[in-house]
Design an enzyme around this catalytic site. Structure first.
Site, short mmCIF file in Angstrom:
data_model
loop_
_atom_site.label_atom_id
_atom_site.label_comp_id
_atom_site.label_asym_id
_atom_site.label_seq_id
_atom_site.Cartn_x
_atom_site.Cartn_y
_atom_site.Cartn_z
N ASP A 118 -11.28 0.06 12.18
CA ASP A 118 -11.04 1.54 12.86
C ASP A 118 -12.09 2.19 13.21
OD1 ASP A 118 -8.24 0.49 13.92
OD2 ASP A 118 -7.50 1.36 11.97
N THR A 138 2.01 -8.64 2.90
CA THR A 138 2.10 -9.51 0.93
C THR A 138 0.39 -9.48 0.61
OG1 THR A 138 1.20 -11.74 2.71
CG2 THR A 138 2.79 -11.77 1.67
N ASP A 147 -10.08 2.35 7.64
CA ASP A 147 -10.14 0.98 7.48
C ASP A 147 -11.37 0.48 8.05
OD1 ASP A 147 -7.61 -0.83 8.72
OD2 ASP A 147 -10.33 -0.61 9.85
N ARG A 165 -5.18 -9.76 7.61
CA ARG A 165 -4.12 -9.07 6.31
C ARG A 165 -3.43 -9.02 6.46
NH1 ARG A 165 -5.95 -4.92 1.73
NH2 ARG A 165 -6.13 -3.08 3.06
N1 URA Z 1 -10.55 -3.06 4.89
C1 URA Z 1 -10.64 -1.60 5.05
O1 URA Z 1 -11.32 -1.68 6.23
N2 URA Z 1 -10.65 -0.68 4.09
C2 URA Z 1 -9.91 -1.16 2.93
O2 URA Z 1 -10.22 0.30 2.06
C3 URA Z 1 -9.60 -1.95 2.31
C4 URA Z 1 -9.75 -3.10 3.13
#
Ligand code: URA
Length: 213
Positions: free
Chosen positions: A207, A112, A204, A108
Site C-alpha cells: 500500500d 489463515t 502495509d 496472504r
Molecule cells: N506485510 C506488510 O506489508 N507489512 C507487514 O507488517 C507484514 C506483512
C-alpha cells in the site's frame, strides 16, 4: 549474522538505518517512500552480493597492463514476490543491470495468513543462476517459504532472501524450512501483531509503495 539466527544478516549502516527511519514514519508520502526504498534496496543488494566469486582478467589501463577482478560464476536472477517485492526491484536492477527477473504472485489469506499462489513466471535457465528473492516484509515468512519451495522445485540451489524488515517469526520459519537460504535485512523488528503486521514495522509495504492506502 544476527543473535540467535545464523541465517540472518542485519545491515548496520547509518545510511540504511536513516532511510529506514523515514520509510517507517507514517507521514512519509508515496513518492518519498518509493525513492527511499529504491535507495535502501541498492544497499541491501550490495550486502547480499558481498560473497559473489570473482576472477582476474587481463586489461590495459591507460598506464599499464594489469590483472583485475570481475564477477564470475553463476549469473544472477532476481525473483520478486508480488506485489511489494517490485518496490525493491528498481534499486536492485540499478546495480545488477544484467540480472534476469522472475515474479511469483502470492497473496496472504487474511484469515489463515497462509500464502495462495496466483502467478509464477521465471527465466527458463533459473536453475543455473544465483537467485535473490526480494520481498520487503518478512512477517510470518509463509510467502517466502512458499516462494522458495517453488524456486527449489525449478532446480535452484543457490538462493538468498532480501527483505527490508524481518520479524523473528519469519526468520525462524525460514530457518526451519530453508536453513540454506541466507537472509539480508535492514532491521529485525520485535514481533507480529494479531493481524500479522510487523511491529513496529512500517504498515502495509504494498500500500505504501503503490499508494493504495
Ligand atoms: N506485510 C506488510 O506489508 N507489512 C507487514 O507488517 C507484514 C506483512
Amino acid at each position: 549474522m544476527q543473535g540467535d539466527f545464523p541465517n540472518l544478516t542485519v545491515v548496520q549502516h547509518p545510511l540504511v538505518q536513516h532511510k529506514l527511519t523515514w520509510l517507517r514514519a507514517e507521514e512519509t508520502n508515496t513518492d518519498s517512500f518509493r525513492n527511499l526504498l529504491r535507495e535502501v534496496s541498492q544497499m541491501l543488494v550490495y550486502e547480499a552480493t558481498r560473497d559473489l566469486p570473482t576472477e582476474d582478467i587481463a586489461i590495459r589501463t591507460p598506464v599499464t597492463e594489469m590483472k583485475s577482478p570481475v564477477i564470475s560464476g553463476k549469473k544472477l536472477c532476481l525473483v520478486s514476490i508480488l506485489r511489494a517485492g517490485n518496490g525493491l526491484l528498481d534499486g536492485a536492477l540499478a546495480i545488477l543491470p544484467l540480472a534476469r527477473v522472475g515474479h511469483i504472485g502470492l497473496y496472504r489469506d487474511p484469515e489463515t495468513l497462509e500464502p495462495v499462489e496466483y502467478y509464477f513466471k521465471v527465466p527458463s535457465d533459473m536453475a543455473e543462476r544465483q537467485v535473490i528473492v526480494v520481498d520487503p516484509m518478512l512477517a510470518t515468512g509463509n510467502s517466502a517459504v512458499a516462494a522458495i519451495d517453488r524456486i527449489k522445485e525449478h532446480g535452484c540451489s543457490s538462493i538468498k532472501l532480501l527483505c527490508l524488515l524481518a520479524a523473528p517469526e519469519g526468520v525462524q520459519n525460514m530457518l526451519q524450512h530453508h536453513p540454506d537460504v541466507p537472509i539480508v535485512t535492514a532491521a529485525l523488528d520485535s514481533h507480529l501483531n494479531e493481524h500479522g503486521y510487523i511491529v513496529p514495522g512500517l504498515g502495509d509495504a504494498g500500500d505504501r509503495i503503490f499508494g493504495t492506502l
